[in-house]
Design a protein around this motif. Structure first.
Motif, PDB file in Angstrom:
ATOM      1  N   LEU A 118      10.456  -4.968  13.901  1.00  0.00           N
ATOM      2  CA  LEU A 118      10.940  -4.105  12.817  1.00  0.00           C
ATOM      3  C   LEU A 118      10.292  -2.735  12.945  1.00  0.00           C
ATOM      4  CD1 LEU A 118      10.965  -6.319   9.579  1.00  0.00           C
ATOM      5  CD2 LEU A 118      12.919  -5.394  10.829  1.00  0.00           C
ATOM      6  N   THR A 130       6.341  -3.279  13.612  1.00  0.00           N
ATOM      7  CA  THR A 130       5.755  -4.607  13.411  1.00  0.00           C
ATOM      8  C   THR A 130       6.474  -5.620  14.282  1.00  0.00           C
ATOM      9  OG1 THR A 130       5.125  -4.076  11.144  1.00  0.00           O
ATOM     10  CG2 THR A 130       5.246  -6.406  11.702  1.00  0.00           C
ATOM     11  N   ILE A 132       7.061  -9.489  14.811  1.00  0.00           N
ATOM     12  CA  ILE A 132       6.979 -10.683  13.970  1.00  0.00           C
ATOM     13  C   ILE A 132       7.319 -11.905  14.817  1.00  0.00           C
ATOM     14  CG2 ILE A 132       7.855 -11.826  11.900  1.00  0.00           C
ATOM     15  CD1 ILE A 132       8.772  -8.927  11.040  1.00  0.00           C
ATOM     16  N   GLN A 160       0.695 -14.048  12.387  1.00  0.00           N
ATOM     17  CA  GLN A 160       2.124 -14.005  12.681  1.00  0.00           C
ATOM     18  C   GLN A 160       2.610 -12.608  13.063  1.00  0.00           C
ATOM     19  OE1 GLN A 160       4.565 -15.249   9.387  1.00  0.00           O
ATOM     20  NE2 GLN A 160       6.277 -15.744  10.732  1.00  0.00           N
ATOM     21  N   ASN A 161       2.032 -11.570  12.477  1.00  0.00           N
ATOM     22  CA  ASN A 161       2.530 -10.204  12.675  1.00  0.00           C
ATOM     23  C   ASN A 161       1.534  -9.350  13.452  1.00  0.00           C
ATOM     24  OD1 ASN A 161       4.617 -11.023  11.077  1.00  0.00           O
ATOM     25  ND2 ASN A 161       4.123  -9.712   9.339  1.00  0.00           N
TER      26      ASN A 161
HETATM   27  C1  LIG Z   1       5.175 -10.270   8.551  1.00  0.00           C
HETATM   28  O1  LIG Z   1       6.021  -9.174   8.307  1.00  0.00           O
HETATM   29  C2  LIG Z   1       7.180  -9.506   7.563  1.00  0.00           C
HETATM   30  C3  LIG Z   1       8.087  -8.276   7.538  1.00  0.00           C
HETATM   31  O2  LIG Z   1       7.373  -7.122   7.214  1.00  0.00           O
HETATM   32  C4  LIG Z   1       6.754  -9.956   6.176  1.00  0.00           C
HETATM   33  O3  LIG Z   1       7.885 -10.303   5.427  1.00  0.00           O
HETATM   34  C5  LIG Z   1       5.833 -11.160   6.308  1.00  0.00           C
HETATM   35  O4  LIG Z   1       5.353 -11.514   5.053  1.00  0.00           O
HETATM   36  C6  LIG Z   1       4.681 -10.837   7.222  1.00  0.00           C
HETATM   37  N1  LIG Z   1       3.920 -12.056   7.456  1.00  0.00           N
HETATM   38  C7  LIG Z   1       2.604 -12.102   7.356  1.00  0.00           C
HETATM   39  C8  LIG Z   1       1.961 -13.424   7.628  1.00  0.00           C
HETATM   40  O5  LIG Z   1       1.937 -11.111   7.079  1.00  0.00           O
END
Ligand SMILES: *[C@@H]1O[C@H](CO)[C@@H](O)[C@H](O)[C@H]1NC(C)=O
Ligand SMILES: *[C@@H]1O[C@H](CO)[C@@H](O)[C@H](O)[C@H]1NC(C)=O
Ligand SMILES: *[C@@H]1O[C@H](CO)[C@@H](O)[C@H](O)[C@H]1NC(C)=O
Ligand SMILES: *[C@@H]1O[C@H](CO)[C@@H](O)[C@H](O)[C@H]1NC(C)=O
Ligand SMILES: *[C@@H]1O[C@H](CO)[C@@H](O)[C@H](O)[C@H]1NC(C)=O
Length: 285
Positions: A118, A130, A132, A160-161
């Motif tokens: 994204l 980001t 993901i 995760q990100n």
């Molecule tokens: C990762 O990024 C997505 C999109 O910005 C978000 O919706 C999600 O909560 C994030 N996950 C974590 C574990 O931070």
């Protein structure tokens, strides 16, 4: 009156009975046995299977009256699926049914691991991006990010990100996400491209910016940009810029004094442009 028979569903894993909430490891052989007390009715009762969510039931077999085994090898597709056994019988000229159900929980290694980016996997320098990672697994996975650098994998971070608040051209490259739980791991990769307007433009004159009349000279323009630029040459003439040609080189095969002056190179891509100039001097013999 007889009390109507109720079927009972039992779960066996590798021939051993287990309680319904226990998790089954993928790859193990599962048998769902539905049984009911025999009933002296005519026609005899029947047992049938169904599942929610629906999956095709193929291995069902009736060993004898009022026992039906549903045998399969556990996969992630059966995780969370409720299997229902229905007994159908006739009582006093009425069709009656009774049911029992069991929900199967399967533990499995990561599947469908994927990386999404994204806003996009090609972003402008200075903007944020980001990466993901997602994966289907039970129990939930942990994620590890790594990057390919000079043929080697360098671990970056877990989670995760992976976010870059301000991208720069050095962030360009391949990124790998590994999803892991105790049953296995799976990875997915993405190429991140960082775009930027031309930088470090320069003009080189070969053999020199000062040449003898009649000899040849080539002007070479270079710059750093992503995506690649188009070069345009122009010349200052009576206070005005006159466009000459495009391409990264401008060659004069036989110079003469009218070629004296300032030459400008413009490097341009969709993100911007940059200029550089050189003064060409033609010496008389
Ligand atoms: C990762 O990024 C997505 C999109 O910005 C978000 O919706 C999600 O909560 C994030 N996950 C974590 C574990 O931070
Ligand atoms: C299904 O599994 C049960 C228990 O493991 C076994 O007794 C039965 O023979 C199997 N049925 C088939 C059709 O394989
Ligand atoms: C990136 O920005 C977020 C939100 O503004 C901030 O919480 C985080 O610390 C920043 N990360 C870095 C590495 O600067
Ligand atoms: C991720 O999970 C695996 C398996 O459960 C474990 O061996 C590993 O240490 C975990 N890694 C991190 C960084 O938590
Ligand atoms: C990704 O998985 C493949 C196949 O299992 C493996 O060969 C490769 O080394 C893995 N790559 C990373 C970055 O973990």
């Amino acid at each position: 009156d007889r009390s109507p028979p109720k079927p009972r569903v039992q779960l066996y894993v590798e021939q051993k009975e287990v309680q319904g909430q226990e998790e089954v490891l993928e790859g193990s052989s599962v048998s769902l046995r539905c049984s009911a007390e025999t009933l002296c009715s005519s026609p005899p009762p029947t047992l049938t299977w169904s599942s929610t969510p629906r999956i095709p039931l193929s291995d069902s077999s009736r060993l004898q009256e009022l026992i039906s085994d549903l045998n399969f090898t556990a996969t992630h597709r059966e995780h969370g699926v409720t299997f229902t056994c229905t007994i159908t019988y006739q009582l006093q000229d009425k069709i009656k049914t009774a049911q029992d159900s069991i929900t199967v929980h399967v533990q499995y290694s990561p599947k469908n691991t994927a990386v999404s980016v994204l806003p996009s996997s090609s972003v402008l320098e200075g903007s944020s991006v980001t990466l993901i990672c997602s994966s289907d697994a039970n129990p939930a996975v942990n994620y590890t990010w790594s990057r390919e650098s000079e043929g080697q994998l360098k671990q970056l971070q877990t989670g995760q990100n992976l976010t870059f608040n301000r991208t720069d051209p050095t962030h360009r490259g391949w990124y790998h996400c590994t999803a892991q739980n105790q049953h296995g791991s799976q990875n997915s990769s993405v190429m991140l491209d960082i775009q930027y307007s031309p930088k470090n433009i320069s003009v080189l004159a070969i053999p020199s910016s000062s040449v003898l009349e009649g000899s040849s000279v080539t002007l070479i323009c270079s710059s750093d940009a992503n995506p690649a630029v188009n070069y345009t040459w122009s010349r200052e003439s009576e206070g005005q810029l006159k466009q000459l040609q495009t391409g990264d080189t401008l060659t004069f095969n036989r110079t003469d004094p009218t070629h004296r002056g300032w030459y400008h190179c413009t490097a341009q891509n969709q993100h911007g442009s940059q200029n550089s100039s050189v003064k060409l001097d033609i010496q008389c013999e």
